[in-house]
Write a protein that holds these residues in place. Sequence first.
Motif, PDB file in Angstrom:
ATOM      1  N   GLU A   9       0.836  -1.210   0.000  1.00 30.37           N
ATOM      2  CA  GLU A   9       0.000   0.000   0.000  1.00 30.37           C
ATOM      3  C   GLU A   9       0.865   1.253   0.000  1.00 30.37           C
ATOM      4  O   GLU A   9       0.566   2.246  -0.640  1.00 30.37           O
ATOM      5  CB  GLU A   9      -0.891   0.012   1.247  1.00 30.37           C
ATOM      6  N   THR A  10       1.938   1.193   0.802  1.00 27.83           N
ATOM      7  CA  THR A  10       2.857   2.336   0.828  1.00 27.83           C
ATOM      8  C   THR A  10       4.207   1.865   0.307  1.00 27.83           C
ATOM      9  O   THR A  10       4.568   0.697   0.460  1.00 27.83           O
ATOM     10  CB  THR A  10       3.038   2.852   2.267  1.00 27.83           C
ATOM     11  N   ALA A  11       4.930   2.784  -0.306  1.00 26.20           N
ATOM     12  CA  ALA A  11       6.214   2.416  -0.897  1.00 26.20           C
ATOM     13  C   ALA A  11       7.128   1.856   0.175  1.00 26.20           C
ATOM     14  O   ALA A  11       7.288   2.441   1.241  1.00 26.20           O
ATOM     15  CB  ALA A  11       6.838   3.650  -1.539  1.00 26.20           C
ATOM     16  N   SER A  12       7.702   0.686  -0.093  1.00 21.25           N
ATOM     17  CA  SER A  12       8.541   0.065   0.916  1.00 21.25           C
ATOM     18  C   SER A  12      10.011   0.420   0.711  1.00 21.25           C
ATOM     19  O   SER A  12      10.818   0.284   1.606  1.00 21.25           O
ATOM     20  CB  SER A  12       8.371  -1.451   0.869  1.00 21.25           C
ATOM     21  N   GLY A  13      10.359   0.887  -0.440  1.00 19.51           N
ATOM     22  CA  GLY A  13      11.767   1.198  -0.671  1.00 19.51           C
ATOM     23  C   GLY A  13      11.921   2.064  -1.907  1.00 19.51           C
ATOM     24  O   GLY A  13      12.332   1.570  -2.948  1.00 19.51           O
ATOM     25  N   GLU A  14      11.555   3.322  -1.802  1.00 19.46           N
ATOM     26  CA  GLU A  14      11.642   4.224  -2.953  1.00 19.46           C
ATOM     27  C   GLU A  14      13.093   4.294  -3.431  1.00 19.46           C
ATOM     28  O   GLU A  14      14.009   4.549  -2.637  1.00 19.46           O
ATOM     29  CB  GLU A  14      11.138   5.612  -2.529  1.00 19.46           C
ATOM     30  N   LEU A  15      13.306   4.053  -4.707  1.00 18.40           N
ATOM     31  CA  LEU A  15      14.669   4.055  -5.250  1.00 18.40           C
ATOM     32  C   LEU A  15      15.119   5.493  -5.486  1.00 18.40           C
ATOM     33  O   LEU A  15      14.381   6.279  -6.106  1.00 18.40           O
ATOM     34  CB  LEU A  15      14.709   3.307  -6.578  1.00 18.40           C
ATOM     35  N   ASP A  16      16.313   5.814  -4.991  1.00 22.46           N
ATOM     36  CA  ASP A  16      16.834   7.150  -5.310  1.00 22.46           C
ATOM     37  C   ASP A  16      17.336   7.141  -6.756  1.00 22.46           C
ATOM     38  O   ASP A  16      17.462   6.081  -7.386  1.00 22.46           O
ATOM     39  CB  ASP A  16      17.911   7.593  -4.307  1.00 22.46           C
ATOM     40  N   ASP A  17      17.647   8.328  -7.270  1.00 21.39           N
ATOM     41  CA  ASP A  17      17.999   8.431  -8.685  1.00 21.39           C
ATOM     42  C   ASP A  17      19.210   7.575  -9.034  1.00 21.39           C
ATOM     43  O   ASP A  17      19.206   6.867 -10.050  1.00 21.39           O
ATOM     44  CB  ASP A  17      18.278   9.899  -9.056  1.00 21.39           C
ATOM     45  N   ALA A  18      20.247   7.640  -8.185  1.00 25.01           N
ATOM     46  CA  ALA A  18      21.480   6.907  -8.516  1.00 25.01           C
ATOM     47  C   ALA A  18      21.204   5.409  -8.617  1.00 25.01           C
ATOM     48  O   ALA A  18      21.716   4.723  -9.520  1.00 25.01           O
ATOM     49  CB  ALA A  18      22.546   7.195  -7.462  1.00 25.01           C
ATOM     50  N   THR A  19      20.362   4.890  -7.710  1.00 21.61           N
ATOM     51  CA  THR A  19      20.057   3.454  -7.739  1.00 21.61           C
ATOM     52  C   THR A  19      19.225   3.117  -8.973  1.00 21.61           C
ATOM     53  O   THR A  19      19.467   2.103  -9.644  1.00 21.61           O
ATOM     54  CB  THR A  19      19.304   3.047  -6.457  1.00 21.61           C
ATOM     55  N   LEU A  20      18.265   3.976  -9.259  1.00 21.05           N
ATOM     56  CA  LEU A  20      17.418   3.728 -10.435  1.00 21.05           C
ATOM     57  C   LEU A  20      18.272   3.723 -11.711  1.00 21.05           C
ATOM     58  O   LEU A  20      18.116   2.850 -12.577  1.00 21.05           O
ATOM     59  CB  LEU A  20      16.318   4.796 -10.521  1.00 21.05           C
ATOM     60  N   ILE A  21      19.183   4.661 -11.809  1.00 19.28           N
ATOM     61  CA  ILE A  21      20.062   4.724 -12.991  1.00 19.28           C
ATOM     62  C   ILE A  21      20.848   3.422 -13.117  1.00 19.28           C
ATOM     63  O   ILE A  21      20.974   2.858 -14.211  1.00 19.28           O
ATOM     64  CB  ILE A  21      21.005   5.953 -12.889  1.00 19.28           C
ATOM     65  N   GLU A  58       4.457  10.273 -14.650  1.00 17.50           N
ATOM     66  CA  GLU A  58       5.699  10.813 -14.073  1.00 17.50           C
ATOM     67  C   GLU A  58       6.714   9.703 -13.833  1.00 17.50           C
ATOM     68  O   GLU A  58       7.912   9.877 -14.043  1.00 17.50           O
ATOM     69  CB  GLU A  58       5.401  11.483 -12.732  1.00 17.50           C
ATOM     70  N   ASP A  59       6.215   8.557 -13.344  1.00 16.31           N
ATOM     71  CA  ASP A  59       7.132   7.454 -13.036  1.00 16.31           C
ATOM     72  C   ASP A  59       7.763   6.899 -14.311  1.00 16.31           C
ATOM     73  O   ASP A  59       8.958   6.623 -14.357  1.00 16.31           O
ATOM     74  CB  ASP A  59       6.381   6.349 -12.293  1.00 16.31           C
ATOM     75  N   ASP A  60       6.940   6.734 -15.338  1.00 18.81           N
ATOM     76  CA  ASP A  60       7.460   6.250 -16.618  1.00 18.81           C
ATOM     77  C   ASP A  60       8.473   7.248 -17.168  1.00 18.81           C
ATOM     78  O   ASP A  60       9.553   6.860 -17.641  1.00 18.81           O
ATOM     79  CB  ASP A  60       6.287   6.064 -17.596  1.00 18.81           C
ATOM     80  N   MET A  61       8.150   8.535 -17.068  1.00 18.20           N
ATOM     81  CA  MET A  61       9.046   9.557 -17.615  1.00 18.20           C
ATOM     82  C   MET A  61      10.362   9.627 -16.846  1.00 18.20           C
ATOM     83  O   MET A  61      11.409   9.931 -17.412  1.00 18.20           O
ATOM     84  CB  MET A  61       8.363  10.934 -17.614  1.00 18.20           C
ATOM     85  N   ARG A  62      10.293   9.328 -15.558  1.00 13.52           N
ATOM     86  CA  ARG A  62      11.538   9.345 -14.760  1.00 13.52           C
ATOM     87  C   ARG A  62      12.512   8.289 -15.309  1.00 13.52           C
ATOM     88  O   ARG A  62      13.670   8.586 -15.587  1.00 13.52           O
ATOM     89  CB  ARG A  62      11.193   9.073 -13.290  1.00 13.52           C
ATOM     90  N   ALA A  63      11.987   7.079 -15.486  1.00 13.56           N
ATOM     91  CA  ALA A  63      12.844   6.021 -16.040  1.00 13.56           C
ATOM     92  C   ALA A  63      13.238   6.350 -17.485  1.00 13.56           C
ATOM     93  O   ALA A  63      14.396   6.182 -17.879  1.00 13.56           O
ATOM     94  CB  ALA A  63      12.119   4.683 -15.979  1.00 13.56           C
ATOM     95  N   PHE A  64      12.268   6.837 -18.252  1.00 15.51           N
ATOM     96  CA  PHE A  64      12.482   7.203 -19.670  1.00 15.51           C
ATOM     97  C   PHE A  64      13.677   8.151 -19.806  1.00 15.51           C
ATOM     98  O   PHE A  64      14.548   7.958 -20.650  1.00 15.51           O
ATOM     99  CB  PHE A  64      11.183   7.859 -20.145  1.00 15.51           C
ATOM    100  N   ARG A  65      13.747   9.177 -18.927  1.00 14.64           N
ATOM    101  CA  ARG A  65      14.846  10.152 -19.023  1.00 14.64           C
ATOM    102  C   ARG A  65      16.188   9.508 -18.704  1.00 14.64           C
ATOM    103  O   ARG A  65      17.196   9.798 -19.340  1.00 14.64           O
ATOM    104  CB  ARG A  65      14.590  11.331 -18.073  1.00 14.64           C
ATOM    105  N   PHE A  66      16.188   8.613 -17.703  1.00 13.88           N
ATOM    106  CA  PHE A  66      17.454   7.966 -17.348  1.00 13.88           C
ATOM    107  C   PHE A  66      17.889   6.985 -18.435  1.00 13.88           C
ATOM    108  O   PHE A  66      19.083   6.818 -18.695  1.00 13.88           O
ATOM    109  CB  PHE A  66      17.331   7.257 -15.996  1.00 13.88           C
ATOM    110  N   ILE A  67      16.909   6.327 -19.046  1.00 13.39           N
ATOM    111  CA  ILE A  67      17.242   5.411 -20.150  1.00 13.39           C
ATOM    112  C   ILE A  67      17.871   6.214 -21.298  1.00 13.39           C
ATOM    113  O   ILE A  67      18.891   5.840 -21.855  1.00 13.39           O
ATOM    114  CB  ILE A  67      15.979   4.647 -20.599  1.00 13.39           C
TER     115      ILE A  67
END
Length: 248
Positions: A9-21, A58-67
């Motif tokens: 229900e709530t985010a258990s481990g929001e990935l920071d930008d560096a980890t997502l990249i 927004e979530d898709d675009m966040r990954a999209f920009r890093f890709i």
Amino acid sequence: MELILPVPETASGELDDATLIEHYAPPPEATRWLRVNFVSSADGAVEVDGNSHALSSEDDMRAFRFIRMRCDVLITGAGTVRTDGYQALRMSPERVEWRRAHGLPDHPVMAVVTRSADLDLSMPLFTQAPQRPIVITCERAPVERRLAAEEVADVLVAGDDGVDFATALDLLEERGLRQQLCEGGPHILGELTAADLVDELCLTLSPVLAGAGSGRITDGPSSPLRRMRLAQALHANGNLLLRYIRLR
Ligand SMILES: NC(=O)c1ccc[n+]([C@@H]2O[C@H](COP(=O)([O-])OP(=O)(O)OC[C@H]3O[C@@H](n4cnc5c(N)ncnc54)[C@H](OP(=O)(O)O)[C@@H]3O)[C@@H](O)[C@H]2O)c1
């Protein structure tokens, strides 16, 4: 079978930008890598009202920009350039900083695939590009259009009646463009799949039903099954961000 749901229900481990990249790093052993990135509705639609904007988030675009940030060249079909309003491919200052720190030029190169070479060369994609774009076309494209494109882009001819994608990717690699990202559209993915050139598919499944009427993320003549393995699944506000890698 393994249980990866229910989604918390709530985010258990929001990935920071560096980890997502890092989650989008290509395999270290790959000298050349073709990644394809798409978003689709949960019922498989590739567009709503003619483009993909309503499917993204927004979530898709966040990954999209890093890709995008990771690529040397962004390959897009002329159809998608016409419908999705592509701008000049320019990285933000933060992404330029990341690229410099990783030994990359400030901005990737944009490459547009076209059979007709019937492109609007006044688009910012061509006129405001920080890196000279590339037009990938074939012998069938009228010479005068190819010459016009040469005013604003490097023109690569890869094939006779249509672009031969294996040749096109080789030509890009010869220019040092090894991290190859394709954002579609469906006809380009169909061609790449038919030629068995897709190393990775990044697919965001958006939590909407688009209903009937739209096509899938791939189009064109059928091709044999290409086996992939699910390499990663991220969840963000109902969106599933999936990464499939080709089984060799
Ligand atoms: N959901 C998503 O992630 C996503 C991503 C991308 C696109 N889309 C959607 O997909 C739709 C566009 O689809 P599409 O299939 O028409 O676009 P597309 O695949 O981007 O472009 C098709 C065009 O690419 C060129 N082309 C294709 N195969 C070729 C070949 N072998 N050789 C040379 N040129 C070739 C042709 O350009 P010429 O006509 O210039 O000859 C053709 O008309 C839009 O609605 C867009 O919003 C969705």
